[in-house]
Design an enzyme around this catalytic site. Structure first.
Site, PDB file in Angstrom:
ATOM      1  N   TYR A  33       0.826  -1.209   0.000  1.00  0.00           N
ATOM      2  CA  TYR A  33       0.000   0.000   0.000  1.00  0.00           C
ATOM      3  C   TYR A  33       0.852   1.247   0.000  1.00  0.00           C
ATOM      4  CZ  TYR A  33       0.889   0.878   4.994  1.00  0.00           C
ATOM      5  OH  TYR A  33       1.480   1.163   6.193  1.00  0.00           O
ATOM      6  N   ARG A  52       8.129   4.205  -4.700  1.00  0.00           N
ATOM      7  CA  ARG A  52       8.186   3.189  -3.640  1.00  0.00           C
ATOM      8  C   ARG A  52       7.124   2.112  -3.868  1.00  0.00           C
ATOM      9  NH1 ARG A  52       7.575   5.119   2.450  1.00  0.00           N
ATOM     10  NH2 ARG A  52       5.447   5.440   1.725  1.00  0.00           N
ATOM     11  N   ARG A 100      -7.902 -20.340  -2.200  1.00  0.00           N
ATOM     12  CA  ARG A 100      -6.805 -20.176  -1.247  1.00  0.00           C
ATOM     13  C   ARG A 100      -5.720 -21.227  -1.463  1.00  0.00           C
ATOM     14  NH1 ARG A 100      -5.054 -21.767   3.743  1.00  0.00           N
ATOM     15  NH2 ARG A 100      -4.141 -20.116   5.031  1.00  0.00           N
ATOM     16  N   LYS A 149       6.574  -2.004   1.824  1.00  0.00           N
ATOM     17  CA  LYS A 149       5.379  -1.447   2.490  1.00  0.00           C
ATOM     18  C   LYS A 149       4.197  -2.393   2.333  1.00  0.00           C
ATOM     19  CE  LYS A 149       3.179   3.091   3.065  1.00  0.00           C
ATOM     20  NZ  LYS A 149       3.330   3.183   4.526  1.00  0.00           N
ATOM     21  N   GLU A 182      12.403   2.053  14.110  1.00  0.00           N
ATOM     22  CA  GLU A 182      11.489   3.079  13.598  1.00  0.00           C
ATOM     23  C   GLU A 182      10.204   3.022  14.403  1.00  0.00           C
ATOM     24  OE1 GLU A 182      10.015   2.387   9.589  1.00  0.00           O
ATOM     25  OE2 GLU A 182       9.957   0.223   9.921  1.00  0.00           O
ATOM     26  N   LEU A 207      11.209   1.034   6.961  1.00  0.00           N
ATOM     27  CA  LEU A 207      10.593   1.498   5.722  1.00  0.00           C
ATOM     28  C   LEU A 207      11.343   2.744   5.239  1.00  0.00           C
ATOM     29  CD1 LEU A 207       7.993   0.895   3.961  1.00  0.00           C
ATOM     30  CD2 LEU A 207       7.130   3.002   4.954  1.00  0.00           C
TER      31      LEU A 207
END
Ligand code: PMP
Length: 287
Positions: A33, A52, A100, A149, A182, A207
């Site tokens: 995301y 990114r 799945r 991310k 972070e 990140l």
């Protein structure tokens, strides 16, 4: 308020927008995301955010759902259709849907793309920055690729909840060496006694924050010294200032760590200066 959401080729009403129950984002967190700030109807640092996004997709070998130019058109539409002037755009790309199976789906499975936008009160983070926030340290318990991310955010969700229970707004992850990596949803910084900015180096533990990169540009323009190296909680408590950076918070002063004041316990001057400079240095899209 979000009225309209883009989902896989269509603009849907918020209440009706949906993805497949066997979407891999839902079942495996097989998804990435981005969050981009919207300032006066324009995007802040879109180039860096889209770069990114592309990198996250490449690292996970999820095919890009479309070109950057096409994605920008959709983002623009979503901002307009929701009449967002100040707020955020959230976009998520998953590896798509299928029965799945841990094995990757067949080549050609279309990725899922969701783009939504939301208004936020103009200047809310400036108000918060006047008092600053507290952070709570939490032992690092995320995976080894925090540079991607992904939506695999459960450790961050739980860390933030533990922070909240302790009266703090953000969590700082501390690794096995005792260093702050972070924040749960931000990059962590301190300012040493001689005025040097210190933040964790770019590696798989953190990140690569877009705000981190632009704050670095701003700091260089201001003639500030920057060191990209790890720092411990003890060093952070001895420092003059601390702050976190993210697209939603910009630069947010940290005034306590585990309830202990940083410096004089008030938001620091460098955090304030960088916060004010930020939108002058960031790339602002044509609106
Ligand atoms: N680290 C983590 C773990 C984050 O979730 C975020 C915000 N998504 C950041 C750092 C800050 O990144 P950015 O400045 O690009 O918002």
């Amino acid at each position: 308020m979000t009225r309209i959401v883009y989902v896989n080729g269509a603009y849907k009403r918020y209440e009706e927008a949906a993805v497949h129950v066997e979407d891999r984002g839902f079942q495996f967190a097989d998804a990435i995301y981005e969050v981009i700030e919207v300032l006066d109807g324009r995007l802040v640092d879109a180039t860096r955010h889209l770069a990114r996004l592309a990198r996250s997709l490449r690292e996970l070998r999820i095919p890009a759902p479309m070109s950057d130019a096409a994605l920008m058109l959709i983002i623009d539409q979503v901002i307009r259709r929701n009449r967002v002037r100040y707020g955020i755009v959230y976009m998520q790309v998953t590896r798509g849907a299928g029965p799945r199976d841990f094995a990757l789906p067949p080549a050609g499975t279309p990725p899922t793309l969701v783009v939504l936008a939301r208004s936020q009160r103009k200047g809310w983070s400036a108000v918060l920055a006047e008092t600053g926030i507290g952070v709570k340290t939490i032992p690092e318990n995320r995976w080894g690729r925090c540079d991607i991310k992904t939506v695999m955010l459960l450790p961050a969700v739980l860390a933030k909840d533990e922070a909240r229970e302790n009266g703090a707004k953000e969590a700082w992850f501390v690794d096995a060496q005792g260093n702050v990596t972070e924040g749960a949803s931000s990059n962590a910084w301190i300012v040493t006694a001689d005025g040097t900015l210190v933040t964790h180096p770019l590696d798989p533990q953190i990140l690569p924050g877009v705000t981190r990169a632009t704050v670095m540009d701003a700091a260089k323009l201001e003639g500030l010294k920057i060191e990209e190296r790890a720092f411990s909680k003890a060093e952070a408590l001895r420092s003059r200032e601390a702050f976190v950076t993210s697209a939603t918070n910009i630069v947010m002063p940290v005034v306590t760590i585990d309830g202990v004041p940083v410096g004089d316990g008030k938001p620091g001057p460098l955090a304030h200066r960088l916060r004010l400079r930020f939108h002058h240095v960031a790339e602002i899209s044509a609106g």
